[in-house]
Scaffold this motif. Structure first.
Motif, PDB file in Angstrom:
ATOM      1  N   TYR A   1     -17.275  -1.658   0.110  1.00  0.00           N
ATOM      2  CA  TYR A   1     -16.887  -2.006  -1.264  1.00  0.00           C
ATOM      3  C   TYR A   1     -18.007  -2.781  -1.950  1.00  0.00           C
ATOM      4  O   TYR A   1     -18.323  -2.557  -3.125  1.00  0.00           O
ATOM      5  CB  TYR A   1     -15.594  -2.816  -1.208  1.00  0.00           C
TER       6      TYR A   1
ATOM      7  N   SER B   1     -15.257   3.190   5.780  1.00  0.00           N
ATOM      8  CA  SER B   1     -13.831   2.966   5.519  1.00  0.00           C
ATOM      9  C   SER B   1     -12.941   4.073   6.077  1.00  0.00           C
ATOM     10  O   SER B   1     -11.812   3.808   6.494  1.00  0.00           O
ATOM     11  CB  SER B   1     -13.589   2.826   4.011  1.00  0.00           C
ATOM     12  N   GLU B   2     -13.458   5.319   6.121  1.00  0.00           N
ATOM     13  CA  GLU B   2     -12.613   6.411   6.611  1.00  0.00           C
ATOM     14  C   GLU B   2     -12.321   6.289   8.101  1.00  0.00           C
ATOM     15  O   GLU B   2     -11.385   6.929   8.619  1.00  0.00           O
ATOM     16  CB  GLU B   2     -13.255   7.769   6.311  1.00  0.00           C
TER      17      GLU B   2
ATOM     18  N   ALA C   1      -3.315   1.004  -7.002  1.00  0.00           N
ATOM     19  CA  ALA C   1      -4.037   1.928  -6.141  1.00  0.00           C
ATOM     20  C   ALA C   1      -4.403   3.193  -6.916  1.00  0.00           C
ATOM     21  O   ALA C   1      -3.786   3.514  -7.941  1.00  0.00           O
ATOM     22  CB  ALA C   1      -3.179   2.284  -4.927  1.00  0.00           C
ATOM     23  N   PRO C   2      -5.419   3.953  -6.443  1.00  0.00           N
ATOM     24  CA  PRO C   2      -5.808   5.186  -7.126  1.00  0.00           C
ATOM     25  C   PRO C   2      -4.641   6.162  -7.207  1.00  0.00           C
ATOM     26  O   PRO C   2      -3.794   6.215  -6.316  1.00  0.00           O
ATOM     27  CB  PRO C   2      -6.922   5.737  -6.227  1.00  0.00           C
TER      28      PRO C   2
ATOM     29  N   GLN D   1     -16.559   0.678  -4.923  1.00  0.00           N
ATOM     30  CA  GLN D   1     -15.401   1.565  -4.846  1.00  0.00           C
ATOM     31  C   GLN D   1     -14.316   0.888  -4.009  1.00  0.00           C
ATOM     32  O   GLN D   1     -14.459   0.722  -2.796  1.00  0.00           O
ATOM     33  CB  GLN D   1     -15.782   2.909  -4.231  1.00  0.00           C
TER      34      GLN D   1
ATOM     35  N   HIS E   1       0.811  -1.224   0.000  1.00  0.00           N
ATOM     36  CA  HIS E   1       0.000   0.000   0.000  1.00  0.00           C
ATOM     37  C   HIS E   1       0.841   1.270   0.000  1.00  0.00           C
ATOM     38  O   HIS E   1       0.461   2.263  -0.625  1.00  0.00           O
ATOM     39  CB  HIS E   1      -0.904   0.034   1.227  1.00  0.00           C
TER      40      HIS E   1
ATOM     41  N   THR F   1     -10.768   0.665  -2.184  1.00  0.00           N
ATOM     42  CA  THR F   1      -9.729   1.493  -1.582  1.00  0.00           C
ATOM     43  C   THR F   1      -8.784   0.602  -0.779  1.00  0.00           C
ATOM     44  O   THR F   1      -9.052  -0.586  -0.578  1.00  0.00           O
ATOM     45  CB  THR F   1     -10.327   2.558  -0.639  1.00  0.00           C
ATOM     46  N   SER F   2      -7.718   1.191  -0.281  1.00  0.00           N
ATOM     47  CA  SER F   2      -6.787   0.436   0.558  1.00  0.00           C
ATOM     48  C   SER F   2      -7.473  -0.057   1.832  1.00  0.00           C
ATOM     49  O   SER F   2      -7.087  -1.085   2.405  1.00  0.00           O
ATOM     50  CB  SER F   2      -5.584   1.307   0.915  1.00  0.00           C
ATOM     51  N   LYS F   3      -8.514   0.645   2.265  1.00  0.00           N
ATOM     52  CA  LYS F   3      -9.221   0.247   3.487  1.00  0.00           C
ATOM     53  C   LYS F   3     -10.029  -1.033   3.286  1.00  0.00           C
ATOM     54  O   LYS F   3     -10.446  -1.668   4.264  1.00  0.00           O
ATOM     55  CB  LYS F   3     -10.135   1.386   3.949  1.00  0.00           C
TER      56      LYS F   3
ATOM     57  N   ALA G   1      -9.957   9.083  -4.901  1.00  0.00           N
ATOM     58  CA  ALA G   1     -10.374   8.453  -3.648  1.00  0.00           C
ATOM     59  C   ALA G   1     -10.416   6.936  -3.744  1.00  0.00           C
ATOM     60  O   ALA G   1     -10.106   6.229  -2.805  1.00  0.00           O
ATOM     61  CB  ALA G   1     -11.741   8.984  -3.222  1.00  0.00           C
ATOM     62  N   ALA G   2     -10.836   6.401  -4.895  1.00  0.00           N
ATOM     63  CA  ALA G   2     -11.051   4.959  -4.996  1.00  0.00           C
ATOM     64  C   ALA G   2     -11.024   4.538  -6.448  1.00  0.00           C
ATOM     65  O   ALA G   2     -11.071   5.359  -7.362  1.00  0.00           O
ATOM     66  CB  ALA G   2     -12.386   4.580  -4.363  1.00  0.00           C
TER      67      ALA G   2
END
Length: 364
Positions: free
Chosen positions: A241, A329-330, A218-219, A246, A182, A248-250, A224-225
């Motif tokens: 997701y 996710s945030e 990754a984006p 979308q 990541h 993301t790393s999360k 953002a995603a």
């Protein structure tokens, strides 16, 4: 005589057609780009090879059933032995979509340069076939899934269970590998299918994160995603997701938390109703969150883990996992934060076990 001439001409025509088909597959899979970059990779110390279909067939004895290491939704993995005697793992995928074909060469260039002790090394690929094959280093001790649950499913033999200290070490090593992907890989890579079956154990029982076949870059900065069709495995999928498509790393953070729960509880990520071996059916993540909210999280931990790791460390791990399993996710930590926290907790657990030689040996 005329019949022999006609037969020879027919064989020659078939051979030319086969060669043209192989060349067409090679080009559409990005072989020309990879060929151009091989010299650059070699000069930077990266040993990446383009294998032929014949080499792969010979290495796996014609993709023999006896060589199957495992099966998954995307394909079959075989043990191969190359001409120089070295053992490899050959992943033969079933299908590949148009986007993957377009991006394949670029992603292979990126993945081939990843160099981390806890990531399975990509050694090369085979492109003169309709669906490209990937060639990885061979990791001898099976999957983490097999060591947790006593057997890894198709193609995997029954494996011994890991002692508690080794479980914490494997969790910390796997987290470090994903954090590297990541944060330190260039560009960063999202795994997209983190699960215990995709974490292998080498000869020293060190973790090796594998199967980046479903991975995505990754984006880019400012994005953002990545919008994508949902891929993953039931029980590990990030709910956000799943709802938004979308990535993301999360999403990897959520899936990894489920793997840690498997290590600590000995339970499967998802237990169908008909699975009589599990006390509770459904999602392990949901089962854990419900237990924490009821103040029962210690009760669902594996008894040996609870005794040897200690409840204080387990309480802190539970708090970390609750953050990782947040629906938003945030609110989840980054993989780097997870890796750092797990390493600190593992060190504390090892220090508290200094009077128990068995634990110290298992943590080495």
């Amino acid at each position: 005589m005329l019949l022999l001439i006609c037969f020879a001409a027919h064989l020659g025509l078939q051979k030319r057609r086969l060669l043209r088909a192989k060349q067409r597959f090679f080009e559409q899979n990005g072989g020309l780009l990879l060929q151009q970059q091989l010299g650059t990779l070699a000069s930077s110390g990266v040993a990446f090879k383009l294998f032929s279909e014949e080499e792969m067939s010979k290495a796996t004895e014609g993709f023999a059933e006896a060589r199957v290491l495992g099966r998954g939704g995307h394909g079959v993995v075989y043990k191969g032995v190359l001409a120089d005697g070295s053992a490899v793992a050959v992943k033969k995928s079933r299908v590949v979509d148009a986007r993957q074909v377009r991006e394949f060469a670029r992603e292979m260039l990126i993945l081939s340069q990843i160099n981390h002790r806890n990531v399975v090394k990509l050694l090369g690929c085979c492109l003169d076939v309709e669906v490209p094959m990937l060639v990885y280093e061979f990791v001898p001790n099976g999957s983490l899934h097999g060591h947790i649950h006593g057997g890894g499913g198709d193609g995997e033999t029954r494996l011994p269970r890991l002692p508690p200290a080794a479980r914490l070490r494997v969790a910390a090593e796997s987290a470090d590998a994903l954090a590297y992907m990541h944060s330190s890989a260039s560009p960063p890579v999202l795994h997209r299918d983190v699960k215990s079956a995709n974490i292998l154990l080498d000869g020293e029982l060190a973790a090796k994160v594998s199967d980046f076949g479903a991975s995505r870059l990754a984006p880019a900065a400012g994005e953002a995603a990545v919008a994508t069709l949902v891929q993953g495995t039931l029980g590990y999928l990030d709910p956000e997701y799943l709802l938004t498509c979308q990535l993301t790393s999360k999403s990897d953070v959520y899936s990894f938390a489920v793997v840690v729960l498997e290590l600590l509880t000995g339970r499967k990520a998802f237990a169908p109703v008909e699975d009589e071996e599990e006390e509770e059916e459904g999602s392990l993540a949901f089962f854990f969150v419900t237990a924490v909210q009821a103040g029962r999280h210690r009760e669902i931990m594996d008894e040996e883990v609870r005794e040897k790791v200690g409840v204080e460390v387990l309480d802190e791990i539970a708090e970390l996992l609750m953050q990782c399993l947040s629906m938003a996710s945030e609110e989840r930590p980054t993989m780097k934060e997870v890796a750092d926290k797990l390493q600190r907790l593992r060190s504390r657990a090892c220090r508290s076990a200094t009077n128990n030689p068995g634990i110290n040996q298992a943590s080495n």
